[in-house]
Design a protein around this motif. Structure first.
Motif, mmCIF file in Angstrom:
data_model
loop_
_atom_site.group_PDB
_atom_site.id
_atom_site.type_symbol
_atom_site.label_atom_id
_atom_site.label_comp_id
_atom_site.label_asym_id
_atom_site.label_seq_id
_atom_site.Cartn_x
_atom_site.Cartn_y
_atom_site.Cartn_z
ATOM 1 N N GLY A 236 6.999 -4.965 -11.494
ATOM 2 C CA GLY A 236 6.532 -4.850 -12.668
ATOM 3 C C GLY A 236 5.712 -3.635 -12.918
ATOM 4 O O GLY A 236 5.832 -3.028 -13.801
ATOM 5 N N SER A 237 4.713 -3.198 -12.124
ATOM 6 C CA SER A 237 3.837 -2.262 -12.385
ATOM 7 C C SER A 237 4.674 -0.929 -11.992
ATOM 8 O O SER A 237 4.606 0.241 -12.734
ATOM 9 N N TRP A 238 5.733 -1.038 -11.178
ATOM 10 C CA TRP A 238 6.504 0.158 -10.809
ATOM 11 C C TRP A 238 7.247 0.534 -12.105
ATOM 12 O O TRP A 238 7.523 1.655 -12.678
ATOM 13 N N SER A 239 8.084 -0.737 -12.851
ATOM 14 C CA SER A 239 8.618 -0.363 -14.159
ATOM 15 C C SER A 239 7.516 0.302 -15.327
ATOM 16 O O SER A 239 8.021 0.971 -16.169
ATOM 17 N N GLU A 240 6.520 -0.287 -15.277
ATOM 18 C CA GLU A 240 5.383 0.215 -16.147
ATOM 19 C C GLU A 240 5.138 1.437 -15.997
ATOM 20 O O GLU A 240 5.297 2.512 -16.890
ATOM 21 N N SER A 241 5.080 2.159 -14.560
ATOM 22 C CA SER A 241 4.799 3.489 -14.467
ATOM 23 C C SER A 241 6.151 4.656 -14.867
ATOM 24 O O SER A 241 5.651 5.556 -15.259
ATOM 25 N N THR A 242 7.170 3.801 -14.680
ATOM 26 C CA THR A 242 8.354 4.727 -15.068
ATOM 27 C C THR A 242 8.702 4.605 -16.522
ATOM 28 O O THR A 242 9.764 5.161 -17.180
ATOM 29 N N GLY A 243 7.879 3.915 -17.416
ATOM 30 C CA GLY A 243 7.956 3.625 -18.851
ATOM 31 C C GLY A 243 9.015 2.748 -19.081
ATOM 32 O O GLY A 243 9.220 2.557 -20.497
ATOM 33 N N ASP A 244 9.449 1.948 -18.468
ATOM 34 C CA ASP A 244 10.406 0.694 -18.801
ATOM 35 C C ASP A 244 9.677 -0.447 -18.804
ATOM 36 O O ASP A 244 9.851 -1.460 -18.156
ATOM 37 N N TYR A 245 8.953 -0.756 -20.117
ATOM 38 C CA TYR A 245 8.142 -1.613 -20.463
ATOM 39 C C TYR A 245 8.917 -3.042 -20.585
ATOM 40 O O TYR A 245 8.183 -4.020 -20.215
ATOM 41 N N GLY A 246 10.020 -2.924 -21.060
ATOM 42 C CA GLY A 246 10.761 -4.200 -21.394
ATOM 43 C C GLY A 246 11.132 -4.919 -19.753
ATOM 44 O O GLY A 246 10.816 -5.950 -19.897
ATOM 45 N N LYS B 75 0.807 -1.339 -0.135
ATOM 46 C CA LYS B 75 -0.023 0.120 -0.100
ATOM 47 C C LYS B 75 0.931 1.344 0.049
ATOM 48 O O LYS B 75 0.615 2.075 -0.619
ATOM 49 N N MET B 76 1.900 1.368 0.809
ATOM 50 C CA MET B 76 2.920 2.296 0.842
ATOM 51 C C MET B 76 3.681 2.538 -0.597
ATOM 52 O O MET B 76 3.820 3.851 -0.915
ATOM 53 N N GLY B 77 3.895 1.388 -1.046
ATOM 54 C CA GLY B 77 4.829 1.650 -2.352
ATOM 55 C C GLY B 77 3.638 2.092 -3.434
ATOM 56 O O GLY B 77 3.855 3.165 -4.194
ATOM 57 N N ASP B 78 2.341 1.650 -3.431
ATOM 58 C CA ASP B 78 1.384 2.319 -4.410
ATOM 59 C C ASP B 78 1.059 3.717 -4.340
ATOM 60 O O ASP B 78 1.070 4.446 -5.381
ATOM 61 N N SER B 79 1.127 3.969 -2.965
ATOM 62 C CA SER B 79 0.787 5.545 -2.826
ATOM 63 C C SER B 79 2.198 6.425 -3.075
ATOM 64 O O SER B 79 1.989 7.320 -3.778
ATOM 65 N N LEU B 80 3.319 5.840 -2.956
ATOM 66 C CA LEU B 80 4.418 6.448 -3.378
ATOM 67 C C LEU B 80 4.492 6.856 -5.099
ATOM 68 O O LEU B 80 4.705 7.905 -5.489
ATOM 69 N N VAL B 81 4.016 5.656 -5.543
ATOM 70 C CA VAL B 81 4.089 5.717 -7.170
ATOM 71 C C VAL B 81 3.100 6.659 -7.655
ATOM 72 O O VAL B 81 3.377 7.468 -8.617
ATOM 73 N N ASP B 82 1.825 6.683 -7.212
ATOM 74 C CA ASP B 82 0.823 7.892 -7.379
ATOM 75 C C ASP B 82 1.210 9.069 -7.044
ATOM 76 O O ASP B 82 0.858 10.145 -7.850
ATOM 77 N N ALA B 83 2.229 9.310 -6.029
ATOM 78 C CA ALA B 83 2.809 10.688 -5.952
ATOM 79 C C ALA B 83 4.042 10.874 -6.607
ATOM 80 O O ALA B 83 4.766 11.788 -6.485
ATOM 81 N N ASN B 84 4.321 10.060 -7.579
ATOM 82 C CA ASN B 84 5.653 10.080 -8.331
ATOM 83 C C ASN B 84 6.866 10.135 -7.690
ATOM 84 O O ASN B 84 7.748 10.593 -8.291
ATOM 85 N N GLN B 85 6.809 9.443 -6.475
ATOM 86 C CA GLN B 85 8.061 9.094 -5.891
ATOM 87 C C GLN B 85 8.597 7.727 -6.178
ATOM 88 O O GLN B 85 8.471 6.815 -5.493
ATOM 89 N N PHE B 86 9.079 7.714 -7.339
ATOM 90 C CA PHE B 86 9.440 6.321 -7.707
ATOM 91 C C PHE B 86 10.637 5.761 -7.090
ATOM 92 O O PHE B 86 10.579 4.759 -6.751
#
Length: 601
Positions: free
Chosen positions: A86-96, A44-55
């Motif tokens: 995987g979702s984190w990499s997808e959020s940063t645009g690193d689809y590979g 949950k903490m990780g998802d919240s940080l991704v939503d806040a662009n704190q990658f």
């Protein structure tokens, strides 16, 4: 009390979570919650940080979750941790890299026998391949996911797969298949009555029908979605619909309706700023086309220039986002090189965290103590309020009983007067009865209102005057009764003697001032006002009739010849610490002035 304690604990946990988030780690395992609780918190903490662009801190959180799940040897939790990365990499645009994580996640779910999450993984992988413009691979994974979901009865996953196929086929201009999948998705959400998702899909269907050249059908889809958005008061959905519906209206030559939608979209984007440049690019494109069709090429050119300016802004924003994604990846590599150097710092920060938690626990106890004290004070105030209410009820009951007793006395006097033969004695008893009724009327007023210590003088003097007028047989339509009561509320200790004074004066007026034979319309004026004059502040009572006027010298005579009524007025005026004067002025004028000291009491 339980609710308050739960709130304090919730605040404490939130603060702890914030501290942990800042440090990218949880408290030591030996003093922490079970792995299942820790992992849910970390995800949950990780998802919240991704939503806040704190990658960067988000990846640290997900890596910690993976380490905990691997240490616990729970295959399913390991699969979820892989999918989070995987979702984190997808959020940063690193689809590979995202595909690699999703493949690991899928294999782990297969080993764990988690068929549902295994099937879902096909969609994540297919989405990433589609973003890499590898349409063939994307379609293969999506179709495999559909077959697997149908084989094992996971019908709720089918709309997700169909939505991906709609994106793939729409991009490849295979509109027939995209439309067929759209109908399947709409039918599923309509059956489930998931109206939010249904109308969101219907909005996308409107865009698809527009691309297919089915403008009437596209307009219908947009308008149905707009009806839902208006009913739900969803301004954002309305804004996107107003931005898109001109695509269907302009080809039908509904230019005025399209222009209205554009104006609404402009108002919305200026208010919210949502997707500002992309929305402005679409809206200005619509307006340019509308004015071109109307033949106003100058205005069309103006909107076209705005469209191009907005297009440049969208392009720059896209490039900036791509640069930010590349910078994020670079920073991640740089951060990973410093992990070992941060180990000792993390240990020290962990001790600081626990010291902070200890302080929060002490603060919680202190707040709990303060709340306990607050409850005691509140209960005391509540008890006082209850006692006050009981006292008010008792006072009302007391006034009620006094009123009833005075009514009995009045009735006795009335009975007594009926047994007398001497007219003077009868008049004396009736006057006494009227005095008793004047006092009874005050007590009646007190128990009929919420105020048990103050009297509404306007209502009281009105009732008193009208009752005396009826007693002396003066019809209301043949009598001028003027009441000027500026001072609305008075303490009962002042209202009682004032009422008796008015009773005596009005009674005298009815007995001596008016002559029914001379044809003159009787008048009675009663004034009660406060004096703001600095030289003589206080309260003034005036009672005036339009009779022949009283002989002041007769009034001022003292001794046994002075009537009881005169002595009563003088005594009551002295009780009120006031002084009165009697004037012959178009009748008889009685003026009583009470000092401000008495009025304030």
């Amino acid at each position: 009390m339980n609710v308050f304690v739960n709130c304090l604990l919730h605040i404490t946990l939130c603060l702890v979570s914030c501290i942990v988030t800042a440090q990218q780690e949880l408290p030591p395992t030996e003093s922490s919650a079970p792995d299942s609780v820790k992992l849910k918190l970390l995800w949950k903490m990780g998802d919240s940080l991704v939503d806040a662009n704190q990658f960067i801190p988000a990846k640290k959180i997900f890596e910690q979750a993976l380490a905990i799940s691997q240490a616990g040897d729970d295959t399913r939790r390991i699969g979820i941790s892989y999918r989070k990365l995987g979702s984190w990499s997808e959020s940063t645009g690193d689809y590979g890299q995202a595909i690699d994580w999703f493949l690991k996640s899928q294999n782990t779910f297969k080993i764990a026998g988690d068929q549902r999450n295994f099937a879902r993984s096909f969609r994540f992988i297919g989405f990433c391949y589609n973003r890499l413009n590898k349409v063939k691979e994307a379609r293969q994974y999506i179709e495999r996911g559909i077959a697997y979901a149908q084989q094992f009865g996971y019908d709720q996953l089918l709309p997700e797969f169909y939505s991906e196929l709609i994106n793939i086929d729409s991009h490849g201009k295979q509109y027939a298949s995209a439309s067929a999948y759209t109908e399947k998705v709409l039918a599923y959400y309509k059956q489930k009555k998931d109206w939010q998702t249904y109308y969101g899909t219907l909005f996308n269907a409107g865009l698809l029908y527009k691309n297919m050249g089915q403008y009437v059908r596209s307009e219908q889809a947009f308008r149905q979605a707009m009806t839902y958005a208006v009913n739900e008061k969803d301004e954002f959905f309305q804004g996107y619909i107003n931005t898109s519906i001109p695509y269907a209206l302009i080809p039908q030559n509904k230019l005025d309706e399209a222009e209205v939608a554009c104006q609404r979209a402009l108002n919305w984007v200026e208010k919210t700023g949502v997707d500002k440049y992309a929305v402005l690019e679409d809206v200005n494109s619509h307006l340019s086309r509308i004015y071109e069709i109307r033949g106003d090429f100058r205005q069309a050119l103006t909107f076209y220039k705005r469209q191009m300016a907005n297009h440049d802004s969208v392009f720059n924003a896209t490039k900036n986002r791509q640069v930010a994604e590349l910078e994020t990846r670079y920073q991640m590599r740089e951060k990973e090189e410093n992990i070992q150097q941060l180990a000792s710092t993390n240990a020290r920060q962990t001790r600081q965290i626990w010291a902070g938690i200890g302080g929060l626990i002490v603060l919680t106890i202190l707040l709990g103590t303060l709340y306990w004290l607050y409850e005691r004070v509140r209960q005391s105030h509540q008890k006082i309020a209850q006692q006050s209410d009981q006292l008010t009820i008792m006072m009302k009951e007391l006034h009620h009983r006094v009123k009833n007793n005075l009514a009995i006395v009045s009735s006795l006097l009335k009975l007594q007067s009926s047994r007398l033969d001497d007219e003077k004695a009868i008049q004396a008893v009736r006057v006494g009865q009227q005095r008793v009724e004047a006092m009874s009327l005050i007590h009646q007023r007190l128990y009929q209102t919420d105020e048990v210590t103050t009297v509404n003088m306007r209502d009281y003097l009105t009732d008193l005057s009208e009752s005396l007028m009826r007693a002396y047989d003066y019809p209301a339509d043949e009598f001028d009764l003027q009441l000027n009561i500026e001072l609305q509320e008075l303490d009962v200790d002042m209202a009682m003697p004032l009422g008796l004074i008015v009773n005596e004066l009005v009674t005298n007026a009815f007995k001596y001032a008016y002559d029914k034979t001379n044809g003159k319309r009787p008048l009675l004026r009663i004034d009660l006002r406060s004096q703001s004059d600095k030289s003589q502040p206080g309260i003034t009572l005036e009672v005036q009739d339009n009779g022949p006027g009283i002989d002041v010298s007769d009034w001022q005579q003292k001794g046994n010849k002075s009537s009881f009524g005169k002595r009563l007025i003088a005594s009551l005026s002295e009780q009120l610490e006031g002084h009165f004067e009697l004037l012959k002025q178009n009748g008889t004028l009685f003026r009583l002035h009470m000092p401000n000291v008495r009025a304030s009491v």
